[in-house]
Design an enzyme around this catalytic site. Sequence first.
Site, PDB file in Angstrom:
ATOM      1  CB  CYS A 130      -0.945   0.006   1.192  1.00 19.65           C
ATOM      2  SG  CYS A 130      -2.218  -1.256   1.094  1.00 19.65           S
ATOM      3  CG  HIS A 133      -1.173   1.586  -4.791  1.00 14.60           C
ATOM      4  ND1 HIS A 133      -1.639   0.781  -5.799  1.00 14.60           N
ATOM      5  CD2 HIS A 133      -2.035   2.632  -4.719  1.00 14.60           C
ATOM      6  CE1 HIS A 133      -2.741   1.317  -6.315  1.00 14.60           C
ATOM      7  NE2 HIS A 133      -3.000   2.449  -5.664  1.00 14.60           N
ATOM      8  CD  GLU A 134      -2.362   5.035  -1.877  1.00  9.71           C
ATOM      9  OE1 GLU A 134      -2.419   5.899  -2.790  1.00  9.71           O
ATOM     10  OE2 GLU A 134      -3.277   4.218  -1.698  1.00  9.71           O
ATOM     11  CB  ILE A 135       5.428   6.213  -2.614  1.00 10.49           C
ATOM     12  CG1 ILE A 135       5.414   6.512  -1.107  1.00 10.49           C
ATOM     13  CG2 ILE A 135       6.672   6.825  -3.275  1.00 10.49           C
ATOM     14  CD1 ILE A 135       6.566   5.895  -0.324  1.00 10.49           C
ATOM     15  CG  LEU A 138       1.941  10.762  -3.118  1.00 14.76           C
ATOM     16  CD1 LEU A 138       2.611  10.647  -1.751  1.00 14.76           C
ATOM     17  CD2 LEU A 138       0.966  11.934  -3.172  1.00 14.76           C
TER      18      LEU A 138
END
Length: 165
Positions: A130, A133-135, A138
Amino acid sequence: MAVRTILRYPDPLLSRPCARVSSFDAQLKNLCDDLLDTMRAAPGVGITAAHIGVDQRVSVIQLAPDQPLYIHINPEIVSASGDLQRFTEGSVSMPGMTDDVERPSRIEFRYQDLEGQIFTDHAEGFLATCIQHEIDQLDGIFWIRKLSRLKRDRLLKKWEKHSVR
């Protein structure tokens, strides 16, 4: 606190790297509160400011309601393990679409909290996936870019049919 509108793939803002946060103020705290409300309403387990069209390196993750809440400001991966794991991924910007993605099973990452303090931490398993995935989001890398061309093409055809409704 408010539920914000989530951008839908292929909005070009989802492909832009986000700017670093430099002001650790009430506005940032309000953004994080809105992200949490928006993620829960979606529903999802992670969301970034990019998902709501805000150009800031902010992510919020909560794997389940009874699990810890992670708020990462300016997160970046410091190192990643060589061993890989596979989890099913999707995005609040592409609801209903999922596929398996392979990523490092353990990471070391650096981030700031809401006060601007810098931390280095480790994650493994689904949490590591997760965070990565979020990095990626960004950094302007939408999760489907991690799929093979064949899998991505299939998923995009399915998305086109799904999103026309």
